[in-house]
Write a protein that holds these residues in place. Structure first.
Motif, mmCIF file in Angstrom:
data_model
loop_
_atom_site.group_PDB
_atom_site.id
_atom_site.type_symbol
_atom_site.label_atom_id
_atom_site.label_comp_id
_atom_site.label_asym_id
_atom_site.label_seq_id
_atom_site.Cartn_x
_atom_site.Cartn_y
_atom_site.Cartn_z
ATOM 1 N N GLU A 102 1.023 -1.160 0.119
ATOM 2 C CA GLU A 102 -0.053 0.076 0.018
ATOM 3 C C GLU A 102 0.890 1.241 0.128
ATOM 4 O O GLU A 102 0.587 2.207 -0.633
ATOM 5 C CB GLU A 102 -1.011 0.131 1.351
ATOM 6 C CG GLU A 102 -1.914 1.162 1.211
ATOM 7 C CD GLU A 102 -2.407 1.342 2.681
ATOM 8 O OE1 GLU A 102 -3.619 1.811 2.788
ATOM 9 O OE2 GLU A 102 -2.024 1.023 3.508
ATOM 10 N N LEU A 126 0.641 4.182 -2.938
ATOM 11 C CA LEU A 126 0.417 5.549 -2.802
ATOM 12 C C LEU A 126 1.514 6.524 -2.947
ATOM 13 O O LEU A 126 1.126 7.600 -3.031
ATOM 14 C CB LEU A 126 -0.209 5.666 -1.439
ATOM 15 C CG LEU A 126 -1.245 4.835 -0.861
ATOM 16 C CD1 LEU A 126 -1.673 5.052 0.639
ATOM 17 C CD2 LEU A 126 -2.441 5.435 -1.593
ATOM 18 N N LEU A 131 -5.744 11.528 -3.146
ATOM 19 C CA LEU A 131 -4.959 10.766 -2.397
ATOM 20 C C LEU A 131 -5.651 10.058 -0.970
ATOM 21 O O LEU A 131 -5.547 8.981 -0.540
ATOM 22 C CB LEU A 131 -3.604 11.525 -1.863
ATOM 23 C CG LEU A 131 -2.638 10.816 -0.786
ATOM 24 C CD1 LEU A 131 -2.178 9.480 -1.382
ATOM 25 C CD2 LEU A 131 -1.547 11.726 -0.237
ATOM 26 N N GLY A 152 -6.381 6.270 -0.562
ATOM 27 C CA GLY A 152 -5.743 5.525 0.705
ATOM 28 C C GLY A 152 -6.913 4.914 1.532
ATOM 29 O O GLY A 152 -6.649 3.600 2.238
#
Length: 279
Positions: free
Chosen positions: A46, A50, A77, A81
């Protein structure tokens, strides 16, 4: 049936909010050898996923605060997320739910058992749907609370209740709103608690290193922040998956009488049949 007393991971009775949180931690401890390594891999992936969006948003580690001129990218973002962490929690929810099912029956599931007949293709598909739904809800701001709160039981319904995949969304939503939306509210409470823990640990380590003054942090800001946040999330995500698992079974005991069904089940009934929803 084995006797499951008050010190069990998941007692066979409706639980208080505090007991649910304790049960989730106990379940995580019992299944940590599987859930934590999986959490590490997924949380690190992750962070890498990101990073391009963080660069577009002009954020800097460790806080990842936005650049005033790029707030649109920062909003994206945040939404992405939110979607990735929801999808990760859903994936981890498969072994967590199966482990919780075994705990409800008075035993600890083995690692191999958690992978056997686990319906992984459907799990990954539903996890992607959950992630996309939460991401879109995140773009709408406050709608994230509704999206995240309602979708906690998606994978537990699939893995434990053994319903067909096409019936999972409907059953998940019905369970989330029962008893005045209790399950959804507790899921949000658990998320908030672990968000505060993540924030404290993630920033605390960085500023602690800064106070020690052992080396210049600036050249190492990105790798330190990446490893720190991945490490914190590697515990938080499995913990939230465990909360979803025990909350799902507790909701079934509270609203469907699962505990009564188990007490009346004939001896020798296979465990998957004991926990499956009768259709």
């Amino acid at each position: 049936m084995p006797d499951v007393g008050p010190t069990a991971v998941l007692p066979r009775r409706p639980l208080t909010v505090g007991e649910l949180l304790d049960s989730a931690v106990l379940l995580l401890r019992g299944q940590a050898r599987l859930l934590v390594p999986l959490g590490v891999l997924l949380a690190l992936g992750e962070q890498l996923l990101l990073q391009p969006l963080r660069a577009l948003a002009g954020t800097q580690p460790p806080e990842w605060f936005p650049d005033d001129d790029r707030f649109g990218w920062y909003w994206l973002l945040l939404a992405v997320g939110a979607g990735t962490e929801a999808a990760i929690i859903a994936v981890l929810g498969n072994p967590a739910a199966r482990g919780a099912g075994a705990a409800l029956l008075g035993r600890r599931a083995r690692v191999r058992e958690l992978f056997r007949d686990a319906r992984w293709p459907a799990t990954l598909l539903l996890a992607a749907v959950v992630g996309l739904t939460v991401c879109l809800a995140g773009l709408a701001g406050p709608a994230w609370f509704i999206g995240y709160g309602l979708l906690g039981a998606v994978v537990p319904v699939l893995a434990v209740d053994r319903v067909p995949a096409y019936r999972v969304p409907g059953r998940t939503l019905r369970l989330a709103v029962r008893a005045g939306g209790r399950a959804g509210a507790i899921r949000l409470l658990g998320y908030l608690g672990w968000w505060l823990v993540r924030l404290g640990l993630g920033l605390g380590l960085w500023y602690g290193l800064g106070l020690l003054g052992l080396f210049d942090l600036d050249p190492w800001a990105l790798p330190i922040a990446t490893v720190t946040w991945a490490g914190v999330n590697a515990i938080a995500y499995p913990a939230l998956a465990c909360l979803d698992a025990v909350l799902h079974l507790e909701t079934r005991m509270r609203t469907e009488g699962l505990d009564i069904q188990l007490s009346r089940a004939p001896a020798g009934t296979p465990e998957p049949v004991l926990l499956a929803v009768r259709r």
